[in-house]
Design a protein around this motif. Structure first.
Motif, PDB file in Angstrom:
ATOM      1  N   ASN A 209       0.756  -1.248  -0.352  1.00 44.66           N
ATOM      2  CA  ASN A 209      -0.039  -0.266   0.051  1.00 44.66           C
ATOM      3  C   ASN A 209       0.821   1.212   0.236  1.00 44.66           C
ATOM      4  O   ASN A 209      -0.283   2.361   0.056  1.00 44.66           O
ATOM      5  N   TYR A 210       2.060   1.055   0.243  1.00 46.20           N
ATOM      6  CA  TYR A 210       2.993   2.346   0.295  1.00 46.20           C
ATOM      7  C   TYR A 210       4.027   2.289  -1.246  1.00 46.20           C
ATOM      8  O   TYR A 210       4.645   3.038  -1.442  1.00 46.20           O
ATOM      9  N   ASP A 211       3.521   1.438  -1.981  1.00 45.02           N
ATOM     10  CA  ASP A 211       3.756   1.595  -3.336  1.00 45.02           C
ATOM     11  C   ASP A 211       4.217   2.357  -4.272  1.00 45.02           C
ATOM     12  O   ASP A 211       5.044   3.266  -4.727  1.00 45.02           O
ATOM     13  N   LYS A 212       3.101   3.715  -3.982  1.00 48.20           N
ATOM     14  CA  LYS A 212       3.247   5.327  -4.550  1.00 48.20           C
ATOM     15  C   LYS A 212       4.344   5.984  -4.300  1.00 48.20           C
ATOM     16  O   LYS A 212       5.122   5.933  -4.819  1.00 48.20           O
ATOM     17  N   TYR A 213       4.952   5.407  -3.316  1.00 46.92           N
ATOM     18  CA  TYR A 213       5.408   6.697  -2.366  1.00 46.92           C
ATOM     19  C   TYR A 213       6.454   6.114  -2.775  1.00 46.92           C
ATOM     20  O   TYR A 213       8.399   6.955  -2.695  1.00 46.92           O
TER      21      TYR A 213
ATOM     22  N   LYS B 214       7.948   4.292  -5.291  1.00 49.35           N
ATOM     23  CA  LYS B 214       8.152   4.542  -6.949  1.00 49.35           C
ATOM     24  C   LYS B 214       8.387   5.675  -7.028  1.00 49.35           C
ATOM     25  O   LYS B 214       9.382   6.207  -7.510  1.00 49.35           O
ATOM     26  N   GLN B 215       7.845   6.550  -6.278  1.00 51.50           N
ATOM     27  CA  GLN B 215       7.582   8.377  -6.183  1.00 51.50           C
ATOM     28  C   GLN B 215       9.102   8.838  -6.280  1.00 51.50           C
ATOM     29  O   GLN B 215       9.736   9.117  -6.581  1.00 51.50           O
TER      30      GLN B 215
ATOM     31  N   GLN C  44      11.980   7.094  -8.113  1.00 50.15           N
ATOM     32  CA  GLN C  44      12.495   8.176  -9.990  1.00 50.15           C
ATOM     33  C   GLN C  44      13.260   9.180  -9.460  1.00 50.15           C
ATOM     34  O   GLN C  44      14.048   9.982 -10.149  1.00 50.15           O
TER      35      GLN C  44
END
Length: 308
Positions: A149-153, A155-156, A159
């Motif tokens: 559930n923390y994937d977007k944090y 991945k950002q 990047q």
């Protein structure tokens, strides 16, 4: 004067012509002539007599070329010794979570290396340090673990730091304990059952861009009795020696469970999914050693994690 300039003079002597030497050396004739004039001025001698028949060596030129040939032969021997006969030392470096299936892959990988020279660096650590090892220490690869559930944090963050990521495996934690632990004999295990036992933990609550309090509130239940151990070998020693302890883990190799008299059990209340991600710099090209390790990593996770 340098080695290259010596080669210029020797080539002119061999050809008896500055034009032919320039063609062989792929140097413009005026530049070659300028280098010879400068060397003659620096040394205070004349290398060649110039005539309609070409260029012939003076006595000083003969002495110089004789010494230059010896030096150039020694240079060729040195290059042959260190460039042709000896392969370069291979290097492999990775930072990983404290995980047995990855350790199993690394052990299998080490058995494939043969007799060539190499240096391997294997660092078990947390996600934040794995990233720092690539950006600041010089490690080539890393594997980081975080809740899905923390994937977007993550991945950002990756990047922004110029790092690429690739999913290794997705899984749910299981409980591991000694075979004599009372938890092992239960028909089903709930979060509430764990409060009577000692949790072995190595909390890594870091999530980029989120406060620590918010991350901790979503962690697996925090128990009144916990032992924080940050080295995988000591964690396994505690589990095998103290039947009152347990630990949340990704599935372990069966041979390790048998050797340490441990068992794995699921917790029916646990639905949280985790991800292990392989990371490296975006401009990094995988080496043959990297690819060989990844092959073993894929085999190990299929054998011990995804099959369960």
């Amino acid at each position: 004067m340098n080695i290259l300039h010596m080669k210029y003079v020797v080539s002119i002597a061999d050809h008896g012509s500055i034009n032919q030497a320039a063609e062989e050396l792929h140097v413009a004739q005026p530049n070659l002539s300028r280098v010879v004039r400068e060397m003659e001025a620096d040394l205070g001698i004349q290398f060649f007599r110039r005539s309609s028949k070409g260029m012939t060596l003076t006595p000083d030129g003969e002495a110089f070329v004789g010494q230059a040939r010896k030096i150039l032969e020694q240079v060729d021997e040195m290059e042959s010794l260190y460039k042709e006969k000896k392969p370069g030392k291979q290097r492999f470096s990775i930072s990983v979570p404290r995980v047995s299936y990855i350790s199993d892959a690394f052990s299998a990988f080490s058995r494939t290396l043969g007799t060539d020279e190499f240096e391997l660096f294997y660092h078990e650590t947390n996600a934040l340090q794995a990233v720092k090892n690539i950006l600041e220490v010089g490690y080539n690869l890393g594997i980081i673990r975080y809740a899905a559930n923390y994937d977007k944090y993550f991945k950002q963050m990756l990047q922004e730091k110029g790092l690429s990521s690739e999913l290794v495996v997705e899984f749910k934690y299981v409980l591991v304990m000694h075979e004599d632990c009372r938890l092992a004999s239960m028909d089903s295990i709930h979060f509430s059952d764990l409060s009577r036992f000692i949790q072995i933990a190595h909390a890594d609550p870091y999530v980029p861009s989120l406060p620590l309090s918010a991350v901790k509130s979503e962690e697996l239940p925090q128990l009144p009795r916990r032992i924080f151990v940050f080295e995988r070998g000591s964690q396994l020693d505690l589990l095998s020696e103290n039947p009152e302890t347990f630990m949340w883990v990704s599935p372990l190799p069966e041979r390790l469970l048998r050797r340490l008299h441990l068992v794995e059990r699921e917790c029916v209340d646990n639905h949280r999914v985790y991800r292990d991600m392989l990371i490296h710099r975006q401009d990094y090209q995988l080496t043959e050693l990297d690819k060989r390790f990844i092959t073993e990593l894929t085999r190990s996770k299929r054998t011990f994690v995804t099959k369960k």
